[in-house]
Design a protein around this motif. Sequence first.
Motif, short mmCIF file in Angstrom:
data_model
loop_
_atom_site.label_atom_id
_atom_site.label_comp_id
_atom_site.label_asym_id
_atom_site.label_seq_id
_atom_site.Cartn_x
_atom_site.Cartn_y
_atom_site.Cartn_z
N SER A 208 0.82 -1.22 0.00
CA SER A 208 0.00 0.00 0.00
C SER A 208 0.85 1.26 0.00
CB SER A 208 -0.90 0.02 1.23
OG SER A 208 -0.13 0.20 2.41
N GLY A 209 2.10 1.14 0.45
CA GLY A 209 2.97 2.30 0.63
C GLY A 209 2.98 2.81 2.05
N GLY A 210 2.10 2.25 2.91
CA GLY A 210 2.13 2.59 4.33
C GLY A 210 3.34 1.98 5.01
N VAL A 211 3.55 2.32 6.26
CA VAL A 211 4.77 1.88 6.94
C VAL A 211 4.82 0.36 7.09
CG1 VAL A 211 3.82 2.12 9.29
CG2 VAL A 211 6.30 2.33 8.90
N ASP A 212 3.68 -0.29 7.31
CA ASP A 212 3.68 -1.74 7.51
C ASP A 212 4.13 -2.48 6.25
OD1 ASP A 212 2.60 -1.06 9.95
OD2 ASP A 212 0.55 -1.61 9.41
N SER A 213 3.49 -2.17 5.12
CA SER A 213 3.84 -2.88 3.89
C SER A 213 5.22 -2.44 3.37
CB SER A 213 2.77 -2.67 2.82
OG SER A 213 2.63 -1.31 2.47
N THR A 214 5.62 -1.21 3.68
CA THR A 214 6.97 -0.77 3.30
C THR A 214 8.01 -1.55 4.08
OG1 THR A 214 6.18 1.46 2.76
CG2 THR A 214 8.53 1.21 3.17
N ALA A 215 7.77 -1.73 5.38
CA ALA A 215 8.67 -2.53 6.21
C ALA A 215 8.74 -3.97 5.70
CB ALA A 215 8.21 -2.51 7.67
N LEU A 216 7.57 -4.52 5.35
CA LEU A 216 7.54 -5.90 4.85
C LEU A 216 8.33 -6.03 3.56
CD1 LEU A 216 6.40 -8.80 4.90
CD2 LEU A 216 4.42 -7.93 3.63
N LEU A 217 8.13 -5.10 2.64
CA LEU A 217 8.84 -5.18 1.37
C LEU A 217 10.35 -5.05 1.57
CD1 LEU A 217 8.17 -5.46 -1.66
CD2 LEU A 217 8.33 -2.98 -1.84
N LEU A 218 10.76 -4.15 2.47
CA LEU A 218 12.18 -3.99 2.75
C LEU A 218 12.78 -5.26 3.37
CD1 LEU A 218 12.25 -0.35 4.15
CD2 LEU A 218 13.50 -1.16 2.13
N VAL A 219 12.09 -5.82 4.37
CA VAL A 219 12.60 -7.03 5.03
C VAL A 219 12.73 -8.17 4.02
CG1 VAL A 219 12.07 -8.83 6.72
CG2 VAL A 219 11.75 -6.43 7.33
N LEU A 220 11.68 -8.39 3.23
CA LEU A 220 11.73 -9.48 2.25
C LEU A 220 12.78 -9.20 1.18
CD1 LEU A 220 7.93 -10.30 1.82
CD2 LEU A 220 9.65 -11.54 3.15
N HIS A 221 12.99 -7.94 0.85
CA HIS A 221 14.04 -7.57 -0.11
C HIS A 221 15.41 -7.96 0.43
CE1 HIS A 221 16.55 -5.20 -2.78
NE2 HIS A 221 16.98 -4.47 -1.75
N TYR A 222 15.68 -7.61 1.68
CA TYR A 222 16.97 -7.95 2.27
C TYR A 222 17.14 -9.47 2.41
CZ TYR A 222 17.60 -3.02 3.46
OH TYR A 222 17.76 -1.65 3.39
#
Length: 336
Positions: A48-62
């Motif tokens: 969504s671009g909110g902090v939760d999904s942004t955190a999820l995308l970053l964690v899964l990216h790493y």
Amino acid sequence: MFSVPENFPDTLQDLLPKWAHFCLYVEKFITGELQQDLAGKHVLVGFSGGVDSTALLLVLHYLSQRNDYSLTAVHLNHQLRPEAADDAAWCDAFCHFLGIQCVVASRDVGSYAIEHNLGVEEAGRQVRYALFDSVKKSTSANVLALGHQLDDLSEDVVMRLIRGTGWPGLSGMTGFDPQRQLIRPLLMIPKSTLIAFVTKTGVQWREDATNADSNWTRNRVRNSILPLIQKENPNFWQSVSRLWKIGRIEQDYWKSMTADISDSIENTRLFNTHQAVRLRLYKAALDRLGPGQALADTLFKLDEAWLEKRVGSTFQFPGEKVAKIVATGVIFSTTH
């Protein structure tokens, strides 16, 4: 619009040790608690671009860099807010920055709600999941990851309590849904931790102003009820986390105990059996017939009728389901 953060950590090794360990904790939760191995898979991420999904995308990216899986993000513009188009553009740009494919779609959720006689919140949920299913198929993704976190789980538990949900459903949303191949990797992490993590990477996420709209039940629970509960019990989040873990254990147990259930339960299986087991058997037989929540009061009445040997007694359940007492036990069927 999206602006490239300064000194952005490109890899897991570039993160401060605290946040690298945070990412590894999420990895352990996925492989341990959820028992899912993402290695070699294609993961779809609701973004969504909110902090939760942004955190999820970053964690899964790493984590993808050490687990060899690919990511695709999917963003839905609900057409409900003036800034929704800007949010969609931001999500697309952020994914491009990370080197992640992003599917952006737009749907008129307001019109969908009117057409299907739904509240806007439920309409948005239905449209989102339909989009997830469509993109999952078109991209051959193996699993869908969503950014629900511990605060969301706490809201969900309170909302289920308000609706009168029984145990173990009262313990909240699942971490892994095998039917939809859906995982929630952040479910045991409070929102405050996610905010601190994303802030440390220098990324500026998007805020959804509708989160303050008290016309939505979830927002009233989040902004009015939960703060009062937390005031009485500052450790409520930890209590919810324990409740969730106990609920998962009990669900797994009862699933194994009722795995062989059919559309009839013989008296031989019900005799000399604790009421807790009988109620679980009834519910499992009803769930097997399709959608429709078995109501506890009717289950109690069904059990009372069986104990009193009231052969011929019939009980109606949601989803056009019927339970009938017969001489040999209880038979379950549908009327359609």
